[in-house]
Design a protein around this motif. Structure first.
Motif, short mmCIF file in Angstrom:
data_model
loop_
_atom_site.label_atom_id
_atom_site.label_comp_id
_atom_site.label_asym_id
_atom_site.label_seq_id
_atom_site.Cartn_x
_atom_site.Cartn_y
_atom_site.Cartn_z
N UNK A 180 36.45 30.47 40.22
CA UNK A 180 36.47 30.83 38.80
C UNK A 180 37.73 30.37 38.06
N UNK A 181 38.68 29.84 38.78
CA UNK A 181 39.93 29.44 38.16
C UNK A 181 40.94 30.58 38.18
N UNK A 182 42.14 30.32 37.68
CA UNK A 182 43.25 31.28 37.78
C UNK A 182 43.21 32.38 36.72
N UNK A 183 42.05 32.98 36.52
CA UNK A 183 41.91 34.05 35.52
C UNK A 183 42.75 35.28 35.88
N UNK A 184 43.13 35.40 37.15
CA UNK A 184 43.91 36.58 37.57
C UNK A 184 45.32 36.55 36.99
N UNK A 185 45.74 35.38 36.48
CA UNK A 185 47.05 35.29 35.82
C UNK A 185 46.79 35.64 34.36
N UNK A 186 46.96 36.94 34.06
CA UNK A 186 46.46 37.46 32.78
C UNK A 186 47.52 37.57 31.69
N UNK A 187 48.77 37.34 32.04
CA UNK A 187 49.84 37.29 31.05
C UNK A 187 50.95 36.43 31.65
N UNK A 188 51.91 35.97 30.86
CA UNK A 188 52.94 35.10 31.40
C UNK A 188 53.62 35.69 32.64
N UNK A 189 53.60 34.91 33.70
CA UNK A 189 54.30 35.19 34.96
C UNK A 189 53.70 36.34 35.78
N UNK A 190 52.51 36.84 35.40
CA UNK A 190 51.93 38.01 36.06
C UNK A 190 50.49 37.74 36.51
N UNK A 191 50.24 38.01 37.80
CA UNK A 191 48.88 37.90 38.34
C UNK A 191 48.41 39.28 38.79
N UNK A 192 47.12 39.51 38.61
CA UNK A 192 46.49 40.74 39.08
C UNK A 192 45.47 40.34 40.15
N UNK A 193 45.88 40.46 41.38
CA UNK A 193 45.06 40.09 42.52
C UNK A 193 44.07 41.21 42.81
N UNK A 194 42.77 40.89 42.75
CA UNK A 194 41.74 41.90 42.97
C UNK A 194 40.41 41.25 43.34
N UNK A 195 39.57 42.01 44.00
CA UNK A 195 38.23 41.55 44.36
C UNK A 195 37.28 42.74 44.21
N UNK A 196 36.06 42.56 44.66
CA UNK A 196 35.05 43.62 44.53
C UNK A 196 35.21 44.66 45.63
N UNK A 197 34.68 45.84 45.40
CA UNK A 197 34.72 46.93 46.38
C UNK A 197 34.15 46.45 47.71
N UNK A 198 32.99 45.80 47.64
CA UNK A 198 32.30 45.38 48.86
C UNK A 198 33.03 44.27 49.62
N UNK A 199 34.05 43.68 49.01
CA UNK A 199 34.84 42.66 49.69
C UNK A 199 35.87 43.26 50.64
N UNK A 255 43.15 52.48 36.46
CA UNK A 255 44.36 51.88 37.03
C UNK A 255 44.91 50.82 36.06
N UNK A 256 44.01 50.02 35.50
CA UNK A 256 44.42 48.97 34.57
C UNK A 256 45.07 49.57 33.32
N UNK A 257 44.51 50.65 32.81
CA UNK A 257 45.07 51.28 31.62
C UNK A 257 46.50 51.75 31.89
N UNK A 258 46.71 52.37 33.05
CA UNK A 258 48.06 52.81 33.42
C UNK A 258 49.00 51.61 33.57
N UNK A 259 48.48 50.56 34.21
CA UNK A 259 49.29 49.38 34.45
C UNK A 259 49.66 48.69 33.14
N UNK A 260 48.69 48.55 32.25
CA UNK A 260 48.96 47.92 30.95
C UNK A 260 50.02 48.70 30.18
N UNK A 261 49.95 50.01 30.24
CA UNK A 261 50.96 50.84 29.58
C UNK A 261 52.34 50.53 30.15
N UNK A 262 52.43 50.42 31.46
CA UNK A 262 53.70 50.10 32.10
C UNK A 262 54.19 48.71 31.71
N UNK A 263 53.28 47.73 31.73
CA UNK A 263 53.66 46.35 31.42
C UNK A 263 54.04 46.16 29.96
#
Length: 151
Positions: A51-70, A113-121
């Motif tokens: 899918x490409x590097x979509x996990x790099x969602x803001x400058x210098x920051x990646x959010x590494x994640x996959x599906x539950x079943x993975x 988790x994302x909402x908490x993380x975004x608040x922190x970032x």
């Protein structure tokens, strides 16, 4: 309340030869602490290759994640700070210095988790503080302080 980031899941000054190595190393504490399986990290890489590097969602920051079943076993977020930033081939946000590895076992659990993380970032001094942290406890103290402000 469970802390946003468990101290056992934070790594500072990690060396990585490329983005794949960075994802594997960033996910290592989550595997070691039984939050995800090795397959989970392989899935992160496979998804990013497809899918490409979509996990790099803001400058210098990646959010590494996959599906539950993975291979997500427990909820948690890890933080890895790379010694030297690594290109993920995301022209807008490369190179990556900070990798958050997310594991969520509930269908929409990652949204909380994302909402908490975004608040922190969104804190102006977060990345500067993390870059200059001498130890994991400094980061934990900062995160706890931020969570205290929200209450």
């Amino acid at each position: 309340m469970t802390p946003l980031i468990d101290p056992k899941l934070i790594q500072l000054n990690v060396s990585a030869k490329d983005w794949r190595d960075a994802i594997l190393k960033a996910g290592h504490p989550l595997v070691k602490n039984s939050l995800v399986t090795d397959n989970y990290l392989k899935s992160v890489i496979k998804i990013a290759e497809e899918m490409g590097p979509y996990i790099v969602f803001m400058p210098h920051v990646a959010l590494s994640h996959a599906k539950i079943e993975d291979g997500a076993l427990k909820d948690g977020i890890g933080l890895t700070v790379l010694k030297k930033p690594v290109p993920f081939h995301n022209k807008d946000n490369d190179p990556v210095k900070y990798i958050f590895t997310l594991s969520s076992t509930k269908a929409n659990g990652h949204l909380d988790q994302m909402a908490q993380l975004v608040n922190l970032l969104s804190k102006n001094d977060f990345f500067e503080m993390v870059s200059h942290a001498n130890n994991v406890q400094e980061i934990i103290n900062y995160v706890n302080e931020c969570e205290g402000e929200e209450k």
